[in-house]
Design a protein around this motif. Sequence first.
Motif, PDB file in Angstrom:
ATOM      1  N   TRP A  78      28.113  18.487  -3.507  1.00 30.51           N
ATOM      2  CA  TRP A  78      27.412  18.321  -2.226  1.00 30.51           C
ATOM      3  C   TRP A  78      26.780  19.586  -1.679  1.00 30.51           C
ATOM      4  O   TRP A  78      26.272  19.576  -0.560  1.00 30.51           O
ATOM      5  N   ARG A  79      26.764  20.670  -2.440  1.00 29.49           N
ATOM      6  CA  ARG A  79      26.359  21.959  -1.867  1.00 29.49           C
ATOM      7  C   ARG A  79      24.958  21.955  -1.255  1.00 29.49           C
ATOM      8  O   ARG A  79      24.641  22.810  -0.432  1.00 29.49           O
ATOM      9  N   LYS A  80      24.136  21.006  -1.606  1.00 31.06           N
ATOM     10  CA  LYS A  80      22.767  20.968  -1.052  1.00 31.06           C
ATOM     11  C   LYS A  80      22.662  20.056   0.164  1.00 31.06           C
ATOM     12  O   LYS A  80      21.612  19.935   0.772  1.00 31.06           O
ATOM     13  N   ASP A  81      23.753  19.366   0.475  1.00 33.36           N
ATOM     14  CA  ASP A  81      23.681  18.375   1.545  1.00 33.36           C
ATOM     15  C   ASP A  81      24.319  18.913   2.827  1.00 33.36           C
ATOM     16  O   ASP A  81      25.535  18.992   2.958  1.00 33.36           O
ATOM     17  N   SER A  82      23.455  19.224   3.762  1.00 36.01           N
ATOM     18  CA  SER A  82      23.908  19.934   4.955  1.00 36.01           C
ATOM     19  C   SER A  82      24.999  19.168   5.719  1.00 36.01           C
ATOM     20  O   SER A  82      26.028  19.743   6.091  1.00 36.01           O
ATOM     21  N   LEU A  83      24.802  17.885   5.959  1.00 36.68           N
ATOM     22  CA  LEU A  83      25.785  17.146   6.763  1.00 36.68           C
ATOM     23  C   LEU A  83      27.120  17.014   6.039  1.00 36.68           C
ATOM     24  O   LEU A  83      28.186  17.122   6.653  1.00 36.68           O
ATOM     25  N   VAL A  84      27.058  16.774   4.744  1.00 35.41           N
ATOM     26  CA  VAL A  84      28.318  16.636   4.009  1.00 35.41           C
ATOM     27  C   VAL A  84      29.035  17.988   3.929  1.00 35.41           C
ATOM     28  O   VAL A  84      30.260  18.058   4.040  1.00 35.41           O
ATOM     29  N   MET A  85      28.258  19.051   3.784  1.00 33.06           N
ATOM     30  CA  MET A  85      28.909  20.363   3.713  1.00 33.06           C
ATOM     31  C   MET A  85      29.640  20.706   5.017  1.00 33.06           C
ATOM     32  O   MET A  85      30.604  21.463   5.005  1.00 33.06           O
ATOM     33  N   ASP A  86      29.204  20.130   6.124  1.00 35.32           N
ATOM     34  CA  ASP A  86      29.959  20.355   7.369  1.00 35.32           C
ATOM     35  C   ASP A  86      31.394  19.848   7.237  1.00 35.32           C
ATOM     36  O   ASP A  86      32.323  20.428   7.798  1.00 35.32           O
ATOM     37  N   ILE A 116      24.386  30.995  11.773  1.00 38.60           N
ATOM     38  CA  ILE A 116      24.870  31.065  13.167  1.00 38.60           C
ATOM     39  C   ILE A 116      23.900  30.357  14.114  1.00 38.60           C
ATOM     40  O   ILE A 116      24.256  29.993  15.221  1.00 38.60           O
ATOM     41  N   ASN A 117      22.665  30.148  13.645  1.00 37.56           N
ATOM     42  CA  ASN A 117      21.677  29.473  14.493  1.00 37.56           C
ATOM     43  C   ASN A 117      21.835  27.960  14.521  1.00 37.56           C
ATOM     44  O   ASN A 117      21.211  27.290  15.329  1.00 37.56           O
ATOM     45  N   ASN A 118      22.617  27.425  13.592  1.00 36.01           N
ATOM     46  CA  ASN A 118      22.767  25.978  13.527  1.00 36.01           C
ATOM     47  C   ASN A 118      24.104  25.539  14.160  1.00 36.01           C
ATOM     48  O   ASN A 118      25.173  25.749  13.590  1.00 36.01           O
ATOM     49  N   PRO A 119      24.051  24.900  15.327  1.00 36.12           N
ATOM     50  CA  PRO A 119      25.287  24.528  16.034  1.00 36.12           C
ATOM     51  C   PRO A 119      26.234  23.676  15.200  1.00 36.12           C
ATOM     52  O   PRO A 119      27.451  23.816  15.331  1.00 36.12           O
ATOM     53  N   ASN A 120      25.705  22.797  14.346  1.00 34.95           N
ATOM     54  CA  ASN A 120      26.615  21.979  13.532  1.00 34.95           C
ATOM     55  C   ASN A 120      27.464  22.851  12.618  1.00 34.95           C
ATOM     56  O   ASN A 120      28.645  22.579  12.401  1.00 34.95           O
ATOM     57  N   LYS A 121      26.863  23.887  12.077  1.00 34.89           N
ATOM     58  CA  LYS A 121      27.614  24.767  11.189  1.00 34.89           C
ATOM     59  C   LYS A 121      28.659  25.550  11.984  1.00 34.89           C
ATOM     60  O   LYS A 121      29.809  25.679  11.571  1.00 34.89           O
ATOM     61  N   VAL A 122      28.241  26.068  13.111  1.00 31.52           N
ATOM     62  CA  VAL A 122      29.164  26.849  13.939  1.00 31.52           C
ATOM     63  C   VAL A 122      30.348  25.978  14.341  1.00 31.52           C
ATOM     64  O   VAL A 122      31.510  26.367  14.228  1.00 31.52           O
ATOM     65  N   ARG A 123      30.030  24.753  14.772  1.00 30.05           N
ATOM     66  CA  ARG A 123      31.105  23.853  15.215  1.00 30.05           C
ATOM     67  C   ARG A 123      31.978  23.417  14.046  1.00 30.05           C
ATOM     68  O   ARG A 123      33.180  23.219  14.206  1.00 30.05           O
ATOM     69  N   ALA A 124      31.373  23.236  12.854  1.00 29.57           N
ATOM     70  CA  ALA A 124      32.152  22.754  11.707  1.00 29.57           C
ATOM     71  C   ALA A 124      33.199  23.783  11.296  1.00 29.57           C
ATOM     72  O   ALA A 124      34.259  23.426  10.788  1.00 29.57           O
TER      73      ALA A 124
END
Length: 861
Positions: free
Chosen positions: A729-737, A766-774
């Motif tokens: 899943w390394r290319k899939d942003s939502l799944v990587m969360d 750090i600019n992507n809130p989903n990543k920060v929150r995940a």
Amino acid sequence: MSQPHQSMRLADYRPPAYTITDVDLTFELEDHQTRVTAVSQVVRQGETQAVLELDGEHLTLLALTVDGEDKTPEQQTDTALVLTDLPEQFELKVVTEIDPANNTALEGLYKSDGTFCTQCEAQGFRRITYFLDRPDVMAKYSVKVIADKHKYPSLLSNGNLVERGDLDDGRHWVRWQDPFAKPCYLFALVAGDFDCLTDRYTTGSGREVALELYVDKGNRHRGYHALASLKKAMQWDEQVYGLEYDLGVYMVVAVDFFNMGAMENKGLNIFNAKFVLADAESATDDDYFNIESVIAHEYFHNWTGNRVTCRDWFQLSLKEGLTVFRDQQFSADMASPALVRIKQARVIREHQFAEDAGPMAHPIRPEEVMEMNNFYSVTVYDKGAEVIRMLQRLLGQGGFRKGMDLYFERHDGQAVTCDDFVQAMADANGVDLEQFKRWYSQSGTPQVTVQSEYDAKHQQLILTLSQHTPPTQDQADKQPLPIPFGVELVDEHGSRSEVLSLSESEQRFCFDHVASNPAIACLTGFSAPVKVKQTIADSDLIRIALKGQDDFVRWDACQTLFSQHIHQLAEDSSRNSSEQVSEALSELIAELLKSPPEDAALLAEMLMLPSFDTLSQQQDIVNVDGLLRARKLIVTRLAQEFATQWQQLVDERPKQDYAYTAEQANWRRLLDRAMFYLAHSELPEAETQLQQVYQDSDNMTQTLGVLTGCQQANLSLFDSLMSDFEQLWRKDSLVMDKWFSLHASRPQDDMAGQLESLMEHPMYSINNPNKVRAIWGPFAMRNPQAFHQADGRGYRLLTDYLLNLDSVNPQVASRLVTPLLAFKRFDLGRQQHMRQQLERLAEQATLSRDLYEKVTRALKG
Ligand code: B3K
Ligand code: ZN
């Protein structure tokens, strides 16, 4: 400490001196130099010499005219433009320049990957142009968007598309008109290159609505569930409230960078992609559930929020509490009602009670606010929804509906207050709701103490209920509230229930013809957002769990039984085994597995131990180490004692292809529970069996269930499955969360290296809130072992990060500081470490208003 930011008070509300009736906006979109021309028709409402104070932040002013003549502002500051000597009616033209590509706060107009989008609630419109940025100024919008045609084939705004054309420099333009007057927080604009899913909906009265769902290229197949959910929500609102959609088109756009879940802009909802995109392989049942509920929530806002909006931001619960209530009703109708109610009770107990107990305590209608974004809180939203639910219980379904009808009849097209809402309810039903209004103005969690006396001779039961709301940081004195208090009396013959109206400090209630001393189950259906204090025997709890009629109290009895045993074990550090305390628990589990409730989701919830957060809300000073140790001991004990049953449940899992149906989802919830225990069972074959489930899986729910079980039980299998998962899943942003969250919530002592390596992952930003929150959400909120390390290293890690994040995105930083605010509820050592970190934040000269408000409240409390 940084510059003192100013608070606003509800008591200081004044109607605006001027209003704006019509706005014509032109956007010439460029990454760094977007030009915005705003032509507003302004009308004076106040006295002749009234000044016009326009809000504006991070703007470059290029031109300003009044009725076509250049105008020099009387004053220009970082946040406002003051104009004087104005006629009674005039045309105001403001030209500003903004920099969307560098807008990392994601408020106003910003770029999310390659897409331009806006977020204006609560006060983001002032980052687009100088304006009266307040919800009681409602105008009609006409919007022209000009942008490169190749990069941004879709140019969207609110209302109806009325014109479009091409320019000869490679750009194109569109004009949108919204026939409904609205506050500027509901304005939206999107420009991008999407895949678009379309559908149609015909309303009850025959209006044709085009439905358009815009997703990143290549994601079309993940949009169908959201679209289907939208249609269900449209239909439901017609059936239950008689409310129809009112425009010819309803658009939903999914973006990758978003500060929260979604936004209900008129006719053009903008969503965090997480709450739109789903397919079986990549999304869990919970994701499907959340998508359906958020899509519905935003849709329901069209009436409760947009058609009738808030007069001022203190009234936020007017639209949010009511809309959350409506989306909960909808979800309960779509899935397992018991599960929906249990989930909600958990939110209140874990988060809302915690908010009441800390420095950010506020009533559902706050009285003083520094940064409005800090008040999109569990109190305003979720307790707000509970208050509406109590009102409905009080008035009955028919009475509530009459109240809603009158509310729309009176206030359609207006910006109103919570009092207006309650008044409509009162008038429609001819009842007095004065005492009920206290739920809006009083903060804190009421505690209801229950005492019972049974008189066998007269077959009579007397219940004495007393209520007390402890003082909160914002409010010392509390008054009694009207509390609908559901009780169910369960004895060997059956059960009976009643909703008692508790409105005084203490009241007695008498039940006749009670044949034997019953088990008293309190708060049926979680009838009020209160804490209950009751001494209750294990045997009564087991009886309620097995024989109760009300699903909520059945679940709650299990929670109480678990909690009581965990707390006992936690207080006795000499006990390293749960042998002596678990007889009642064993009996409960054995009985539940032998004769389970019909709803598999309910069984799954009944088998689940209360979370660390729920347990800590039951203590004045949280015994971190004791609770973690005791909870783990009990999990292991139940895992081992019932190992064969867990194994069997896992083996007998239905093997049909994945579909998101209530039946399948409920079953998978139970499978999750069984896998969790199996992972803790220490059976030699457990790992092989779990690996098999992982390999068999055709869906993310099952896959994540295996991973979570292995992670919680600390099995070595976890690492190998996680690398496999990452490969896939390394290319899939939502799944990587999900992968980030699993790493960040893995129970361990030292997280520094782990967190660092997660932030080195190519997907992290750090600019992507989903990543920060995940990463940081699970670490700070769902990993007590790592976060609450006694030497304070967890607190320091979070603070180091917040110091960076605050200048990038204050809103997201401010959400993440929450766990530190509760420092007074921990032992002295931890308290000191947490306080030190809050002080480090307070010392920052440039601290955002968002963090400043929370940190100062915490340190001064
Ligand atoms: N009304 C928005 C929330 C806006 C949050 C601003 N910080 C989404 C919702 O509650 O539906
Ligand atoms: Zn909302």
